[in-house]
Design a protein around this motif. Structure first.
Motif, mmCIF file in Angstrom:
data_model
loop_
_atom_site.group_PDB
_atom_site.id
_atom_site.type_symbol
_atom_site.label_atom_id
_atom_site.label_comp_id
_atom_site.label_asym_id
_atom_site.label_seq_id
_atom_site.Cartn_x
_atom_site.Cartn_y
_atom_site.Cartn_z
ATOM 1 N N GLY A 1 0.932 -1.394 -0.042
ATOM 2 C CA GLY A 1 -0.028 -0.233 0.037
ATOM 3 C C GLY A 1 0.985 1.120 -0.021
ATOM 4 N N VAL A 2 0.475 2.435 -0.671
ATOM 5 C CA VAL A 2 1.402 3.341 -0.660
ATOM 6 C C VAL A 2 0.117 4.625 -0.431
ATOM 7 C CG1 VAL A 2 2.464 5.244 -2.425
ATOM 8 C CG2 VAL A 2 2.574 2.528 -2.596
ATOM 9 N N ALA A 3 0.631 5.611 0.513
ATOM 10 C CA ALA A 3 0.162 6.735 0.930
ATOM 11 C C ALA A 3 1.140 8.005 0.695
ATOM 12 C CB ALA A 3 -0.297 6.627 2.331
ATOM 13 N N ILE A 4 0.739 8.549 -0.454
ATOM 14 C CA ILE A 4 1.596 9.669 -0.758
ATOM 15 C C ILE A 4 0.994 11.113 -0.613
ATOM 16 C CG2 ILE A 4 3.410 10.960 -2.671
ATOM 17 C CD1 ILE A 4 3.970 8.126 -3.492
ATOM 18 N N MET A 5 0.950 11.643 0.333
ATOM 19 C CA MET A 5 0.011 12.991 0.573
ATOM 20 C C MET A 5 -1.299 12.455 0.690
ATOM 21 S SD MET A 5 2.002 16.156 -1.291
ATOM 22 C CE MET A 5 2.161 15.596 -2.859
ATOM 23 N N SER A 6 -1.567 11.435 1.194
ATOM 24 C CA SER A 6 -2.826 10.844 1.186
ATOM 25 C C SER A 6 -2.853 9.651 2.294
ATOM 26 C CB SER A 6 -3.325 10.127 -0.213
ATOM 27 O OG SER A 6 -2.337 9.011 -0.591
ATOM 28 N N GLY A 7 -3.897 8.952 2.125
ATOM 29 C CA GLY A 7 -4.158 7.845 3.451
ATOM 30 C C GLY A 7 -4.030 6.366 2.723
ATOM 31 N N TYR A 8 -3.857 5.386 3.575
ATOM 32 C CA TYR A 8 -3.911 4.103 3.283
ATOM 33 C C TYR A 8 -4.661 3.549 4.568
ATOM 34 C CZ TYR A 8 -3.107 -0.806 2.883
ATOM 35 O OH TYR A 8 -2.915 -2.383 2.493
ATOM 36 N N GLU A 9 -5.764 2.420 4.302
ATOM 37 C CA GLU A 9 -6.320 2.073 5.575
ATOM 38 C C GLU A 9 -6.732 0.591 5.085
ATOM 39 O OE1 GLU A 9 -9.444 3.913 8.630
ATOM 40 O OE2 GLU A 9 -10.269 3.510 6.682
ATOM 41 N N ARG A 10 -6.656 -0.309 6.300
ATOM 42 C CA ARG A 10 -7.091 -1.597 6.241
ATOM 43 C C ARG A 10 -7.657 -1.832 7.701
ATOM 44 N NH1 ARG A 10 -6.038 -5.039 2.110
ATOM 45 N NH2 ARG A 10 -7.990 -6.088 3.040
ATOM 46 N N LYS A 11 -9.186 -2.198 7.450
ATOM 47 C CA LYS A 11 -9.728 -2.522 8.802
ATOM 48 C C LYS A 11 -10.789 -3.414 8.808
ATOM 49 C CE LYS A 11 -12.712 1.472 8.990
ATOM 50 N NZ LYS A 11 -12.950 2.737 9.734
ATOM 51 N N GLY A 12 -11.463 -3.845 9.665
ATOM 52 C CA GLY A 12 -12.625 -4.772 9.665
ATOM 53 C C GLY A 12 -12.180 -6.217 9.504
ATOM 54 N N ASP A 13 -13.173 -6.926 8.849
ATOM 55 C CA ASP A 13 -12.636 -8.508 8.559
ATOM 56 C C ASP A 13 -11.980 -8.438 7.262
ATOM 57 O OD1 ASP A 13 -12.644 -11.041 8.585
ATOM 58 O OD2 ASP A 13 -14.692 -11.416 8.097
ATOM 59 N N TRP A 14 -10.463 -8.769 7.370
ATOM 60 C CA TRP A 14 -9.815 -8.780 6.306
ATOM 61 C C TRP A 14 -8.760 -9.972 6.464
ATOM 62 C CZ3 TRP A 14 -4.569 -6.619 5.914
ATOM 63 C CH2 TRP A 14 -4.212 -5.829 7.119
ATOM 64 N N LEU A 15 -8.058 -10.232 5.406
ATOM 65 C CA LEU A 15 -7.016 -11.175 5.477
ATOM 66 C C LEU A 15 -5.454 -10.784 5.519
ATOM 67 C CD1 LEU A 15 -6.351 -14.310 5.728
ATOM 68 C CD2 LEU A 15 -6.016 -14.370 3.137
ATOM 69 N N VAL A 16 -5.027 -10.668 6.472
ATOM 70 C CA VAL A 16 -3.545 -10.054 6.756
ATOM 71 C C VAL A 16 -2.694 -10.888 5.867
ATOM 72 C CG1 VAL A 16 -1.829 -9.278 7.980
ATOM 73 C CG2 VAL A 16 -4.178 -9.095 8.974
ATOM 74 N N PRO A 17 -2.203 -10.209 4.936
ATOM 75 C CA PRO A 17 -1.166 -11.360 4.192
ATOM 76 C C PRO A 17 0.202 -11.653 4.896
ATOM 77 C CG PRO A 17 -0.816 -9.122 3.299
ATOM 78 C CD PRO A 17 -2.034 -9.077 4.277
ATOM 79 N N GLN A 18 1.027 -12.531 4.712
ATOM 80 C CA GLN A 18 1.974 -12.807 5.423
ATOM 81 C C GLN A 18 3.226 -11.749 5.336
ATOM 82 O OE1 GLN A 18 2.171 -16.977 3.174
ATOM 83 N NE2 GLN A 18 3.759 -17.230 5.122
ATOM 84 N N GLN A 19 3.039 -10.818 4.126
ATOM 85 C CA GLN A 19 3.939 -9.686 4.282
ATOM 86 C C GLN A 19 3.303 -8.658 3.648
ATOM 87 O OE1 GLN A 19 7.839 -10.603 1.911
ATOM 88 N NE2 GLN A 19 7.823 -12.638 2.859
ATOM 89 N N LEU A 20 3.045 -7.757 4.407
ATOM 90 C CA LEU A 20 2.224 -6.404 3.827
ATOM 91 C C LEU A 20 3.331 -5.355 4.060
ATOM 92 C CD1 LEU A 20 -0.133 -4.477 3.380
ATOM 93 C CD2 LEU A 20 -0.622 -4.750 5.924
ATOM 94 N N THR A 21 3.540 -4.463 3.015
ATOM 95 C CA THR A 21 4.331 -3.430 2.792
ATOM 96 C C THR A 21 3.604 -2.132 2.519
ATOM 97 O OG1 THR A 21 6.044 -4.906 1.938
ATOM 98 C CG2 THR A 21 6.457 -2.414 1.785
ATOM 99 N N VAL A 22 3.891 -1.150 3.424
ATOM 100 C CA VAL A 22 2.968 0.108 3.603
ATOM 101 C C VAL A 22 4.288 1.213 3.477
ATOM 102 C CG1 VAL A 22 1.634 1.897 4.333
ATOM 103 C CG2 VAL A 22 1.262 -0.594 4.496
#
Length: 198
Positions: free
Chosen positions: A91-112
């Protein structure tokens, strides 16, 4: 003679009641008693439920005692649902926002990557794709907040450069079978923080 309908089943349910049932369902998925598709179907029904009568059928084949209002909430342990292959997400947040919440599947590797922006990652209601997941956050003049449940083990491996990179220190509710969130990366003129919330 027909038995009168139990008045308790007509009681309206609260968000806490729905979440209590969701905890039971996630634990059942983590134990392999229901599969991912059935978990999604039952969770959807739980969050749409209006009365106790709507909630009881969702867990009556999983617990000895149906979940009713006033019941003690289950311990929040994220179910681990192995995917078979390594999973990655970015995920990328360049002068903006990135959001993950609720019921979701967390991957083995998440890069933000957050550059003059912000990221909010809430894993409390999430399913984990492995017993240990790695979240890499690189923040430059930006920030990221990661929220985990009290039962989630947190390992901090990040670096703060003229910024902050910190996590919780109280592991009192972490157990041997708790899932692990390993947080890596750096914060340059920014901040990365991990907090535990019920």
């Amino acid at each position: 003679m027909e038995q009168p309908e139990d008045a308790t089943r007509r009681m309206r349910v609260s968000d806490a009641d729905r979440e209590h049932v969701a905890e039971i369902l996630r634990a059942a998925a983590g134990d392999g008693r229901i599969d991912v598709d059935e978990l999604d179907e039952r969770l959807g029904a739980a969050y749409r439920a209006k009365t106790v009568g709507d909630l009881v059928p969702l867990t009556e084949d999983l617990t000895a005692t149906p979940a009713l209002p006033g019941a003690t909430p289950a311990r929040r342990t994220n179910p681990v649902v192995p995917t078979g292959e390594p999973t990655r997400e970015s995920g990328v947040a360049i002068m903006s926002g990135y959001e993950r919440k609720g019921d979701w599947l967390v991957p083995q590797q998440l890069t933000v990557t957050a550059v003059m922006g912000g990221a909010h990652i809430d894993t409390r209601r999430a399913r984990f794709s492995a017993p240990e997941v790695v979240i890499t956050v690189n923040a430059v003049m930006g920030g990221a907040e990661i929220v985990v449940s009290p039962q989630t083990r947190v390992v901090m491996e990040g670096v703060g450069i003229m910024g902050g990179f910190g996590g919780p220190s109280d592991d009192s509710e972490v157990t041997a079978d708790s899932p692990t969130v390993r947080v890596r990366g750096f914060a340059f003129w920014g901040g990365v923080g991990v907090t535990r919330k019920p």
